[in-house]
Scaffold this active site. Structure first.
Site, PDB file in Angstrom:
ATOM      1  N   SER A   1      12.424  31.597  10.801  1.00 62.96           N
ATOM      2  CA  SER A   1      12.107  31.719  12.226  1.00 62.96           C
ATOM      3  C   SER A   1      11.526  33.096  12.500  1.00 62.96           C
ATOM      4  O   SER A   1      11.877  34.084  11.846  1.00 62.96           O
ATOM      5  CB  SER A   1      13.373  31.523  13.067  1.00 62.96           C
ATOM      6  OG  SER A   1      13.168  31.978  14.384  1.00 62.96           O
TER       7      SER A   1
ATOM      8  N   THR B   1      23.160   1.989  10.780  1.00 63.98           N
ATOM      9  CA  THR B   1      22.305   1.169  11.627  1.00 63.98           C
ATOM     10  C   THR B   1      22.437   1.723  13.042  1.00 63.98           C
ATOM     11  O   THR B   1      23.530   2.150  13.453  1.00 63.98           O
ATOM     12  CB  THR B   1      22.700  -0.325  11.617  1.00 63.98           C
ATOM     13  OG1 THR B   1      23.990  -0.492  12.211  1.00 63.98           O
ATOM     14  CG2 THR B   1      22.732  -0.869  10.193  1.00 63.98           C
ATOM     15  N   HIS B   2      21.350   1.758  13.778  1.00 63.70           N
ATOM     16  CA  HIS B   2      21.336   2.342  15.130  1.00 63.70           C
ATOM     17  C   HIS B   2      21.803   3.799  15.123  1.00 63.70           C
ATOM     18  O   HIS B   2      22.323   4.300  16.127  1.00 63.70           O
ATOM     19  CB  HIS B   2      22.224   1.538  16.091  1.00 63.70           C
ATOM     20  CG  HIS B   2      21.933   0.070  16.105  1.00 63.70           C
ATOM     21  ND1 HIS B   2      20.924  -0.481  16.845  1.00 63.70           N
ATOM     22  CD2 HIS B   2      22.522  -0.962  15.436  1.00 63.70           C
ATOM     23  CE1 HIS B   2      20.907  -1.791  16.657  1.00 63.70           C
ATOM     24  NE2 HIS B   2      21.862  -2.114  15.791  1.00 63.70           N
TER      25      HIS B   2
ATOM     26  N   ASN C   1      14.135  26.584   8.378  1.00 62.13           N
ATOM     27  CA  ASN C   1      13.737  25.352   9.055  1.00 62.13           C
ATOM     28  C   ASN C   1      13.026  24.385   8.107  1.00 62.13           C
ATOM     29  O   ASN C   1      12.217  24.808   7.288  1.00 62.13           O
ATOM     30  CB  ASN C   1      12.790  25.686  10.215  1.00 62.13           C
ATOM     31  CG  ASN C   1      13.426  26.621  11.217  1.00 62.13           C
ATOM     32  OD1 ASN C   1      14.576  26.455  11.601  1.00 62.13           O
ATOM     33  ND2 ASN C   1      12.678  27.634  11.646  1.00 62.13           N
TER      34      ASN C   1
ATOM     35  N   ASN D   1     -29.454   4.943   6.618  1.00 60.49           N
ATOM     36  CA  ASN D   1     -28.313   4.071   6.911  1.00 60.49           C
ATOM     37  C   ASN D   1     -27.618   3.618   5.640  1.00 60.49           C
ATOM     38  O   ASN D   1     -26.389   3.752   5.501  1.00 60.49           O
ATOM     39  CB  ASN D   1     -28.785   2.851   7.715  1.00 60.49           C
ATOM     40  CG  ASN D   1     -29.372   3.234   9.057  1.00 60.49           C
ATOM     41  OD1 ASN D   1     -29.133   4.333   9.545  1.00 60.49           O
ATOM     42  ND2 ASN D   1     -30.159   2.354   9.651  1.00 60.49           N
TER      43      ASN D   1
ATOM     44  N   TYR E   1     -27.533  -1.206  13.072  1.00 58.82           N
ATOM     45  CA  TYR E   1     -27.085   0.189  13.080  1.00 58.82           C
ATOM     46  C   TYR E   1     -27.115   0.752  14.496  1.00 58.82           C
ATOM     47  O   TYR E   1     -28.066   0.522  15.251  1.00 58.82           O
ATOM     48  CB  TYR E   1     -27.969   1.042  12.174  1.00 58.82           C
ATOM     49  CG  TYR E   1     -27.623   2.512  12.286  1.00 58.82           C
ATOM     50  CD1 TYR E   1     -26.475   3.015  11.697  1.00 58.82           C
ATOM     51  CD2 TYR E   1     -28.425   3.382  13.025  1.00 58.82           C
ATOM     52  CE1 TYR E   1     -26.134   4.358  11.824  1.00 58.82           C
ATOM     53  CE2 TYR E   1     -28.100   4.714  13.156  1.00 58.82           C
ATOM     54  CZ  TYR E   1     -26.952   5.205  12.558  1.00 58.82           C
ATOM     55  OH  TYR E   1     -26.615   6.512  12.694  1.00 58.82           O
TER      56      TYR E   1
ATOM     57  N   GLN F   1     -22.117   7.844  13.772  1.00 59.12           N
ATOM     58  CA  GLN F   1     -22.157   9.191  13.212  1.00 59.12           C
ATOM     59  C   GLN F   1     -20.836   9.915  13.463  1.00 59.12           C
ATOM     60  O   GLN F   1     -20.364  10.691  12.631  1.00 59.12           O
ATOM     61  CB  GLN F   1     -23.303   9.986  13.821  1.00 59.12           C
ATOM     62  CG  GLN F   1     -23.385  11.430  13.339  1.00 59.12           C
ATOM     63  CD  GLN F   1     -24.581  12.149  13.915  1.00 59.12           C
ATOM     64  OE1 GLN F   1     -25.683  11.632  13.921  1.00 59.12           O
ATOM     65  NE2 GLN F   1     -24.367  13.349  14.428  1.00 59.12           N
TER      66      GLN F   1
ATOM     67  N   LYS G   1     -17.602  10.050  10.925  1.00 59.56           N
ATOM     68  CA  LYS G   1     -17.450  10.879   9.724  1.00 59.56           C
ATOM     69  C   LYS G   1     -16.295  11.869   9.837  1.00 59.56           C
ATOM     70  O   LYS G   1     -15.479  12.017   8.918  1.00 59.56           O
ATOM     71  CB  LYS G   1     -18.739  11.650   9.448  1.00 59.56           C
ATOM     72  CG  LYS G   1     -19.874  10.862   8.858  1.00 59.56           C
ATOM     73  CD  LYS G   1     -21.032  11.819   8.567  1.00 59.56           C
ATOM     74  CE  LYS G   1     -22.263  11.094   8.093  1.00 59.56           C
ATOM     75  NZ  LYS G   1     -23.397  12.023   7.899  1.00 59.56           N
TER      76      LYS G   1
END
Length: 432
Positions: free
Chosen positions: A279, A156-157, A287, A112, A318, A323, A326
């Site tokens: 593409s 804005t917007h 792209n 641990n 614990y 586990q 991880k």
């Protein structure tokens, strides 16, 4: 698989259950293995300091640990399903080479606190990388903000709003990534605590030299309470992922801007060719795949954080559930840092299309300037606002983007970016 460390007489081991218990642990432990070896050397030194192993045994153990680390780096030692996990592999190797001395190496510690300390050392590396990437991004943004500013529509917007500039755009992201670098450092201060020597969460009946292991491993302090050492597992991992995710939130917005600005409809930005792909069916396409994946990267880190959070519905002490943290931790950190690493070069080499940006600035975008000027001359702002709204289409008469930006003298705005302040903050972050 080698015999489990916890194997006792007359206990039957079911191979299917063992496979489920081990999961991907031994594979994921490859990421933390060298840190586990480093912590094992410090633990051996601590055991020697209190007489549990002799000086000769300590030297032999540390030598074999160094050899194991070199063999692992060279691919001559493979952490695979012969072992339950990385901790078992270390003890098996030392026992094979040194007999009883190898069997003593686990005295006073548990798997641990062993995984806690190995992970903690690994997390410190991730935060150092995060801070470095954020500083690099901030520096590139400051360098480009200092170049002659080009007019850029401010939105804005997603609607055209006021005149902005490339300098303001870069300065905004510069300040954001300075803060992200500082957040990484603050998170480092939180997690920079040594859990080695807390064993299974309740200490042991040995006067372990925890001060020595704290110093030897480069921690700023000891994590004092064995119970809290266990409680911090998951909590500290989430803090690191949150710091990475915070930086990626800024990357996501930056990438959104670039996704829009590179469209034919905007045509404000040209990306370096290496950051675009073709593409599979449309020969005419290039792209912005890298930008799109940068935009998506926050999701992977946020998902990793959420998975760990969901594992933490636990009592104290614990629990094996952790586990599973991880894989989330490793993949979240790896993906997030890989994304951030690409950003400085992208920002340094992207090109602005001045003609397209200038053409997108329409007369109504000067209406705010008109209203502010009238208010400064004594007209009540709300009256000036309504008058400017009624005549918005004519607001641009006799005006230029450069004039609008020059008049923008509020701190941080177009004519007063305060780049010196941001440079000073970045320099202080570097020195801290």
């Amino acid at each position: 698989m080698t015999q489990p460390l916890w194997q006792k007489a007359n206990i039957k081991i079911d191979a299917r259950i063992m496979a489920f218990l081990a999961g991907d642990d031994v594979i994921l432990d490859r990421e933390f293995f060298l840190h586990d070896i480093t912590a094992s050397k410090a633990h051996v030194e601590g055991l020697a300091n209190i007489g549990v192993v002799s000086g000769e045994e300590a030297q032999a153990l540390k030598h074999e640990l160094d050899v194991l680390a070199e063999d692992f780096r060279a691919g001559q030692f493979m952490l695979d399903d012969r072992y339950e996990d990385g901790h078992s592999a270390i003890e098996a190797r030392l026992t094979e080479r040194l007999g009883d001395a190898g069997r003593r190496v686990h005295t006073g510690r548990s798997r641990n606190d062993q995984i806690l300390v190995a992970t903690r050392l690994w997390l410190k590396e991730q935060l150092a990388a995060l801070e470095g990437h954020c500083r690099s991004i901030a520096q590139v943004c400051l360098d480009r903000a200092a170049q002659p500013a080009l007019p850029l529509p401010g939105y804005t917007h997603l609607q055209r709003a006021v005149v902005s500039s490339t300098g303001m755009w870069f300065a905004g992201f510069a300040e954001g990534f300075i803060d992200n670098a500082l957040r990484a450092r603050h998170t480092m201060a939180l997690i920079d605590a040594n859990p080695l020597g807390t064993a299974a969460g309740y200490g042991v009946n040995l006067k372990l030299d925890r001060e020595h292991t704290t110093q030897a491993l480069g921690f700023s302090r000891m994590q004092v309470s064995p119970i809290y050492a266990q409680l911090s597992r998951g909590k500290f991992e989430m803090a690191v992922l949150e710091a990475i995710a915070g930086a990626l939130l800024d990357v996501r917005r930056l990438a959104w801007d670039l996704s829009l600005f590179t469209t034919a409809e905007f045509d404000f930005v040209k990306l370096p060719s290496e950051y675009t792909t073709g593409s599979s069916i449309m020969p005419n396409k290039r792209n912005p795949d890298v930008v799109e994946l940068l935009r998506a990267s926050y999701a992977s880190v946020a998902a990793a954080r959420t998975e760990i959070e969901q594992l933490l519905s636990l009592p104290s002490g614990y629990q094996r559930d952790l586990q599973f943290s991880k894989g989330s931790l490793f993949h979240g950190c790896r993906h997030g840092l890989a994304a951030l690493e690409l950003v400085p070069d992208l920002l340094a080499r992207m090109q602005w299309n001045e003609a397209a940006m200038r053409a997108a600035i329409e007369p109504a975008m000067y209406a705010t300037d008109v209203a502010i000027e009238q208010a400064a001359a004594g007209v009540p702002f709300r009256d000036a606002y309504r008058a400017a709204a009624d005549a918005a289409a004519a607001s641009g008469a006799g005006r230029t983007p450069e004039g609008s930006l020059t008049a923008r003298t509020s701190p941080g705005a177009g004519n007063d970016l305060r780049l010196d302040v941001l440079h000073r903050r970045l320099s202080e972050a570097n020195e801290g």
